[in-house]
Every structure is written in structure tokens, then in C-alpha cells.
Design a protein around this motif. Structure first.
Motif, PDB file in Angstrom:
ATOM      1  N   GLY A  58      14.552  -2.985 -10.696  1.00 35.37           N
ATOM      2  CA  GLY A  58      14.995  -2.079  -9.638  1.00 35.37           C
ATOM      3  C   GLY A  58      16.189  -2.606  -8.856  1.00 35.37           C
ATOM      4  O   GLY A  58      17.251  -1.969  -8.813  1.00 35.37           O
ATOM      5  N   PRO A  59      16.062  -3.783  -8.207  1.00 35.93           N
ATOM      6  CA  PRO A  59      17.215  -4.307  -7.464  1.00 35.93           C
ATOM      7  C   PRO A  59      18.396  -4.652  -8.358  1.00 35.93           C
ATOM      8  O   PRO A  59      19.541  -4.586  -7.910  1.00 35.93           O
TER       9      PRO A  59
ATOM     10  N   PHE B   9       7.654  -2.355   3.983  1.00 32.69           N
ATOM     11  CA  PHE B   9       8.846  -2.059   3.191  1.00 32.69           C
ATOM     12  C   PHE B   9       9.812  -1.186   3.998  1.00 32.69           C
ATOM     13  O   PHE B   9      11.026  -1.440   4.036  1.00 32.69           O
TER      14      PHE B   9
ATOM     15  N   TRP C  60       8.587  -5.977  -1.808  1.00 31.06           N
ATOM     16  CA  TRP C  60       7.900  -5.474  -2.988  1.00 31.06           C
ATOM     17  C   TRP C  60       7.833  -6.521  -4.094  1.00 31.06           C
ATOM     18  O   TRP C  60       6.780  -6.707  -4.725  1.00 31.06           O
TER      19      TRP C  60
ATOM     20  N   THR D  17      13.522  -2.216   5.369  1.00 29.35           N
ATOM     21  CA  THR D  17      14.665  -1.401   4.960  1.00 29.35           C
ATOM     22  C   THR D  17      15.495  -0.976   6.165  1.00 29.35           C
ATOM     23  O   THR D  17      16.725  -1.115   6.175  1.00 29.35           O
TER      24      THR D  17
ATOM     25  N   TRP E 173       3.260  -2.196  -2.827  1.00 35.24           N
ATOM     26  CA  TRP E 173       4.169  -1.338  -2.078  1.00 35.24           C
ATOM     27  C   TRP E 173       4.228  -1.717  -0.596  1.00 35.24           C
ATOM     28  O   TRP E 173       5.290  -1.907  -0.049  1.00 35.24           O
TER      29      TRP E 173
ATOM     30  N   TRP F   4      13.440  -4.412  -1.216  1.00 34.54           N
ATOM     31  CA  TRP F   4      12.777  -4.506  -2.518  1.00 34.54           C
ATOM     32  C   TRP F   4      12.554  -5.975  -2.889  1.00 34.54           C
ATOM     33  O   TRP F   4      11.463  -6.369  -3.318  1.00 34.54           O
TER      34      TRP F   4
END
Length: 226
Positions: free
Chosen positions: A60-61, A111, A100, A115, A106, A96
Motif C-alpha cells: 500500500g505505502p 489511524f 497499520w 492521518t 486497522w 499506514w
């Protein structure tokens, strides 16, 4: 915060190596580029020593990083060229990697709080570059909002992050001392950013102070857990 071990492992090696690579792989100084690619090799080794689920989460990242730079040199295209999206992508990637990825879960209030916190710091980063960006006609969200409204966005983001931390405490993800430690970080950020960014400090030192706010949060949480 979650009661998991904090001893260094392969994930720490992967995150450290890939982060240095992500920031310095296109640096104009050759020594920095060599260091970045050397640590990229170390990150690859660490990646293959991770469990399969963590490897999947790490994609993902990595995708966000590639989309941010546009997979080109010197990396001035991609999502970083989109004023509205740039700080959001930075915030999402950092959350992330720091929530995560190590937690393998999650934990959405944490999270979301991370963010929004990083989003506020990303706007502060752009405020330090305001004169430079204006000189070179680079459009950022801060330039679109103006300095005054940018601070309002930062304060609103910090307040929202505080609400998410409160929700995480109510859901018993962490203790009250930890929540207080994080709230203290947000308050310190809100009170210090404007004086620091308007000071006579060099731009590089202003960015170090902004980064130090993340380290301060880690320190305060660690003290809260002692």
C-alpha cells in the motif's frame, strides 16, 4: 500503545531503509543517492524476512510513494503536483506505515488521528516553503488557501485528531495517560507552529522542529507507559 513488543525487528529495518530511499533516491548529491540505494538493498532483504501478511500490507505505502512521485526523475509529477491531494497522500502513507503496518490491524481511530495529525504537519511544511513556492510559481494547497486560512486548517485538523484519540480511548485501544500524552502533543503543536514558522530560523531548522513534534509524541507516549 497496544502492548506489543518494541524491540527492533525486520519491519524496523524495512521501514528505515525504504524511508531513506523514498526521500533521497533522487537527491542531487551523489553521496545521498548512494546511501539511499544501499539502504534500499537492506530494505529488500528485510522485506523478504517479513511474514506474508505484513508484506502484503507494505504494498500500500509503496504504491502511494510511486504515485506521489509519478515514477519519474526528478519526481516533480505524480500526485505531488496536485495541490489538494499532495498533503493527503503524505498523511495517508505515514499513517499506514506507523499504525497499520506495525500493528497488523486497522485500529481506525488511531489511524485516522495519525492521518489528520500528519496532514496538519504537511501543511506546516508547505508554509515553510511558501516564499520558495511563490517565487517559482509552484501551486500548493497552502498557496490556494492563503497563510491565514492554512493555520485554521491546521488547527481544525489537530482538533479532529484529538477527537479521534478520544474515541480510541473510549474504545479502550489505549489508556487515559496515553491519550493525555497525545493530546499534549496536539496542543504543543497548535501553540508552537505559528511562532516557529514566523521566526527568523532557517527553513531547514523550521522543518526539523516540525519533525521533532512527531518524535515528541513518541517520547510522551513512552513516558505515559512507564
Amino acid at each position: 500503545m497496544l502492548g506489543q513488543p518494541v524491540t527492533p525487528d525486520w519491519l524496523d529495518g524495512f521501514v528505515f531503509g525504504s524511508t531513506v530511499f523514498g526521500y533521497y533516491c533522487t537527491h542531487p548529491t551523489q553521496m545521498y543517492r548512494w546511501l539511499a540505494w544501499l539502504l534500499a538493498g537492506w530494505a529488500v532483504i528485510c522485506f523478504f524476512l517479513l511474514d506474508a501478511f505484513t508484506q502484503l500490507l507494505a504494498v500500500g505505502p509503496a504504491v502511494l510513494w510511486g504515485a506521489y512521485y509519478g515514477l519519474q526523475r526528478p519526481g516533480r509529477g505524480g500526485l505531488r503536483a496536485q495541490p489538494m491531494i499532495k498533503p493527503m497522500v503524505i498523511a495517508l502513507a505515514w499513517a499506514w506505515v506507523t499504525i497499520w503496518l506495525p500493528a497488523n490491524d486497522w485500529y481506525w481511530p488511531m489511524f485516522a488521528a495519525r492521518t489528520v495529525f500528519i496532514f496538519a504537519l504537511a501543511l506546516a511544511y508547505d508554509l515553510t516553503d511558501l516564499a520558495y513556492d511563490r517565487h517559482y510559481h509552484l501551486t500548493t494547497l497552502v498557496i490556494m488557501l492563503g497563510e491565514r486560512r492554512s493555520y485554521y486548517f491546521i488547527y481544525m485538523a489537530l482538533a479532529l485528531a484529538g477527537l479521534f484519540i478520544g474515541l480510541g480511548f473510549l474504545q479502550k485501544h489505549f489508556s487515559l495517560p496515553v491519550a493525555i500524552a497525545i493530546w499534549t502533543t496536539y496542543l504543543t503543536t497548535a501553540l508552537s507552529l505559528r511562532p516557529v514558522l514566523r521566526s527568523m530560523l532557517a527553513v531547514s531548522w523550521k522543518k526539523i522542529v516540525i519533525d521533532a513534534l512527531m518524535a515528541l509524541q513518541a517520547l510522551l507516549v513512552w513516558l505515559a507507559l512507564r
